[in-house]
Design a protein around this motif. Structure first.
Motif, PDB file in Angstrom:
ATOM      1  N   ALA A  72       0.833  -1.213   0.000  1.00 63.90           N
ATOM      2  CA  ALA A  72       0.000   0.000   0.000  1.00 63.90           C
ATOM      3  C   ALA A  72       0.866   1.261   0.000  1.00 63.90           C
ATOM      4  O   ALA A  72       0.584   2.219  -0.723  1.00 63.90           O
ATOM      5  CB  ALA A  72      -0.942  -0.005   1.200  1.00 63.90           C
ATOM      6  N   ALA A  73       1.935   1.273   0.787  1.00 69.47           N
ATOM      7  CA  ALA A  73       2.815   2.441   0.848  1.00 69.47           C
ATOM      8  C   ALA A  73       3.510   2.678  -0.484  1.00 69.47           C
ATOM      9  O   ALA A  73       3.593   3.817  -0.969  1.00 69.47           O
ATOM     10  CB  ALA A  73       3.842   2.273   1.967  1.00 69.47           C
ATOM     11  N   ILE A  74       4.025   1.626  -1.102  1.00 75.25           N
ATOM     12  CA  ILE A  74       4.700   1.764  -2.400  1.00 75.25           C
ATOM     13  C   ILE A  74       3.708   2.207  -3.468  1.00 75.25           C
ATOM     14  O   ILE A  74       4.016   3.057  -4.310  1.00 75.25           O
ATOM     15  CB  ILE A  74       5.398   0.439  -2.775  1.00 75.25           C
ATOM     16  N   PHE A  75       2.511   1.665  -3.463  1.00 76.11           N
ATOM     17  CA  PHE A  75       1.490   2.057  -4.433  1.00 76.11           C
ATOM     18  C   PHE A  75       1.133   3.533  -4.292  1.00 76.11           C
ATOM     19  O   PHE A  75       1.055   4.255  -5.287  1.00 76.11           O
ATOM     20  CB  PHE A  75       0.240   1.186  -4.260  1.00 76.11           C
ATOM     21  N   LEU A  76       0.920   4.007  -3.077  1.00 72.55           N
ATOM     22  CA  LEU A  76       0.576   5.412  -2.863  1.00 72.55           C
ATOM     23  C   LEU A  76       1.720   6.336  -3.259  1.00 72.55           C
ATOM     24  O   LEU A  76       1.502   7.409  -3.832  1.00 72.55           O
ATOM     25  CB  LEU A  76       0.168   5.651  -1.414  1.00 72.55           C
ATOM     26  N   TYR A  77       2.953   5.932  -2.980  1.00 73.18           N
ATOM     27  CA  TYR A  77       4.108   6.741  -3.376  1.00 73.18           C
ATOM     28  C   TYR A  77       4.211   6.832  -4.897  1.00 73.18           C
ATOM     29  O   TYR A  77       4.442   7.904  -5.452  1.00 73.18           O
ATOM     30  CB  TYR A  77       5.398   6.154  -2.795  1.00 73.18           C
ATOM     31  N   SER A  78       4.031   5.720  -5.594  1.00 73.96           N
ATOM     32  CA  SER A  78       4.126   5.757  -7.059  1.00 73.96           C
ATOM     33  C   SER A  78       2.975   6.543  -7.666  1.00 73.96           C
ATOM     34  O   SER A  78       3.149   7.225  -8.673  1.00 73.96           O
ATOM     35  CB  SER A  78       4.172   4.344  -7.631  1.00 73.96           C
ATOM     36  N   LEU A  79       1.819   6.485  -7.062  1.00 74.87           N
ATOM     37  CA  LEU A  79       0.676   7.263  -7.534  1.00 74.87           C
ATOM     38  C   LEU A  79       0.955   8.753  -7.392  1.00 74.87           C
ATOM     39  O   LEU A  79       0.676   9.542  -8.299  1.00 74.87           O
ATOM     40  CB  LEU A  79      -0.576   6.873  -6.740  1.00 74.87           C
ATOM     41  N   ARG A  80       1.544   9.156  -6.300  1.00 73.25           N
ATOM     42  CA  ARG A  80       1.912  10.561  -6.079  1.00 73.25           C
ATOM     43  C   ARG A  80       2.991  11.006  -7.061  1.00 73.25           C
ATOM     44  O   ARG A  80       2.941  12.099  -7.601  1.00 73.25           O
ATOM     45  CB  ARG A  80       2.395  10.742  -4.638  1.00 73.25           C
ATOM     46  N   ALA A  81       3.977  10.152  -7.304  1.00 74.78           N
ATOM     47  CA  ALA A  81       5.072  10.501  -8.216  1.00 74.78           C
ATOM     48  C   ALA A  81       4.576  10.672  -9.644  1.00 74.78           C
ATOM     49  O   ALA A  81       5.075  11.526 -10.382  1.00 74.78           O
ATOM     50  CB  ALA A  81       6.160   9.434  -8.152  1.00 74.78           C
ATOM     51  N   ARG A  82       3.577   9.898 -10.048  1.00 73.41           N
ATOM     52  CA  ARG A  82       3.051  10.018 -11.406  1.00 73.41           C
ATOM     53  C   ARG A  82       2.131  11.210 -11.566  1.00 73.41           C
ATOM     54  O   ARG A  82       1.863  11.627 -12.681  1.00 73.41           O
ATOM     55  CB  ARG A  82       2.290   8.752 -11.796  1.00 73.41           C
ATOM     56  N   SER A  83       1.633  11.787 -10.482  1.00 75.43           N
ATOM     57  CA  SER A  83       0.675  12.878 -10.594  1.00 75.43           C
ATOM     58  C   SER A  83       1.292  14.247 -10.334  1.00 75.43           C
ATOM     59  O   SER A  83       0.572  15.233 -10.244  1.00 75.43           O
ATOM     60  CB  SER A  83      -0.491  12.655  -9.625  1.00 75.43           C
ATOM     61  N   SER A  84       2.609  14.333 -10.214  1.00 76.65           N
ATOM     62  CA  SER A  84       3.239  15.628  -9.987  1.00 76.65           C
ATOM     63  C   SER A  84       4.246  15.913 -11.101  1.00 76.65           C
ATOM     64  O   SER A  84       4.833  15.006 -11.681  1.00 76.65           O
ATOM     65  CB  SER A  84       3.917  15.672  -8.617  1.00 76.65           C
ATOM     66  N   TRP A  85       4.421  17.191 -11.386  1.00 78.43           N
ATOM     67  CA  TRP A  85       5.326  17.638 -12.443  1.00 78.43           C
ATOM     68  C   TRP A  85       6.758  17.692 -11.923  1.00 78.43           C
ATOM     69  O   TRP A  85       6.995  17.965 -10.757  1.00 78.43           O
ATOM     70  CB  TRP A  85       4.932  19.035 -12.897  1.00 78.43           C
ATOM     71  N   SER A  86       7.710  17.483 -12.823  1.00 77.59           N
ATOM     72  CA  SER A  86       9.117  17.735 -12.532  1.00 77.59           C
ATOM     73  C   SER A  86       9.557  18.894 -13.422  1.00 77.59           C
ATOM     74  O   SER A  86       8.874  19.249 -14.382  1.00 77.59           O
ATOM     75  CB  SER A  86       9.968  16.499 -12.808  1.00 77.59           C
ATOM     76  N   GLU A  87      10.710  19.491 -13.100  1.00 75.41           N
ATOM     77  CA  GLU A  87      11.189  20.617 -13.898  1.00 75.41           C
ATOM     78  C   GLU A  87      11.451  20.206 -15.338  1.00 75.41           C
ATOM     79  O   GLU A  87      11.140  20.942 -16.270  1.00 75.41           O
ATOM     80  CB  GLU A  87      12.451  21.214 -13.273  1.00 75.41           C
ATOM     81  N   GLY A  88      12.030  19.037 -15.537  1.00 73.95           N
ATOM     82  CA  GLY A  88      12.318  18.558 -16.886  1.00 73.95           C
ATOM     83  C   GLY A  88      11.054  18.326 -17.701  1.00 73.95           C
ATOM     84  O   GLY A  88      11.006  18.651 -18.893  1.00 73.95           O
ATOM     85  N   GLU A  89      10.034  17.758 -17.052  1.00 72.05           N
ATOM     86  CA  GLU A  89       8.766  17.528 -17.755  1.00 72.05           C
ATOM     87  C   GLU A  89       8.119  18.841 -18.156  1.00 72.05           C
ATOM     88  O   GLU A  89       7.610  18.974 -19.273  1.00 72.05           O
ATOM     89  CB  GLU A  89       7.813  16.734 -16.874  1.00 72.05           C
ATOM     90  N   LEU A  90       8.146  19.833 -17.267  1.00 77.14           N
ATOM     91  CA  LEU A  90       7.558  21.128 -17.588  1.00 77.14           C
ATOM     92  C   LEU A  90       8.327  21.794 -18.725  1.00 77.14           C
ATOM     93  O   LEU A  90       7.733  22.331 -19.657  1.00 77.14           O
ATOM     94  CB  LEU A  90       7.528  22.032 -16.358  1.00 77.14           C
ATOM     95  N   ARG A  91       9.651  21.759 -18.670  1.00 73.58           N
ATOM     96  CA  ARG A  91      10.482  22.358 -19.724  1.00 73.58           C
ATOM     97  C   ARG A  91      10.188  21.695 -21.070  1.00 73.58           C
ATOM     98  O   ARG A  91       9.988  22.366 -22.080  1.00 73.58           O
ATOM     99  CB  ARG A  91      11.962  22.214 -19.369  1.00 73.58           C
ATOM    100  N   ASP A  92      10.132  20.360 -21.092  1.00 72.32           N
ATOM    101  CA  ASP A  92       9.857  19.647 -22.335  1.00 72.32           C
ATOM    102  C   ASP A  92       8.463  19.961 -22.857  1.00 72.32           C
ATOM    103  O   ASP A  92       8.264  20.156 -24.061  1.00 72.32           O
ATOM    104  CB  ASP A  92       9.999  18.141 -22.131  1.00 72.32           C
TER     105      ASP A  92
END
Length: 164
Positions: free
Chosen positions: A41-61
């Protein structure tokens, strides 16, 4: 004969007044299932959060792909097709970069009281939640005044990192 941990069942009836079965923490396998479930459950919630937030590289691209797409073909503006803000936001979402849901902000950065501002350029700031980077888009020609006809414009966009 003494009763050991191996004699305990893996599942026991719940003591909470229901007839459900739950993991038995007195059995080593039951304890392992409890710990494994919590870790999963902890790993699933962490990966869900990581996929739903922007990174600087993603925004730049995303900004650079959107600018390239907007400059590639003439854009049509009309009374029902929106503004430069919605056009830029749509291009950013269609870029395929970053998370597929929300967190993206496009704002008109023109200051009507700035006498030194270039009248041939409209300024827009692109930001994303969870990212401190801001991109300034200088779009020319300026957005035409809204009227009842559609206008086709070929955009020229300059990207600069930082606020406008």
């Amino acid at each position: 004969m003494s009763k050991g941990h191996d004699d305990e069942p893996i599942f026991i009836r719940s003591n909470w007044g229901t007839s459900r079965y739950v993991y038995n923490p007195r059995n080593p396998v039951g304890m392992g299932l409890i710990i494994g479930s919590l870790l999963f459950a902890a790993i699933f919630l962490y990966s869900l959060r990581a996929r739903s937030s922007w990174s600087e590289g993603e925004l730049r691209d995303a900004v650079h792909v959107a600018v390239r797409d907007l400059e590639a073909t003439p854009q049509t503006l009309g009374p029902w097709t929106g503004s430069y803000v919605s056009m830029i936001r749509d291009a950013l979402e269609k870029s395929g970069e970053g998370p597929s849901t929300g967190g993206l902000h496009v704002e008109d950065a023109d200051d009507p009281y700035d006498k030194d501002a270039d009248p041939a350029v409209d300024l827009f700031e692109v930001t994303a939640e969870d990212v401190d980077t801001t991109f300034c888009l200088s779009v020319s020609p300026p957005q035409p005044e809204p009227d009842m006809t559609s206008v086709e414009v070929s955009l020229s966009i300059t990207v600069a990192e930082g606020q406008c």
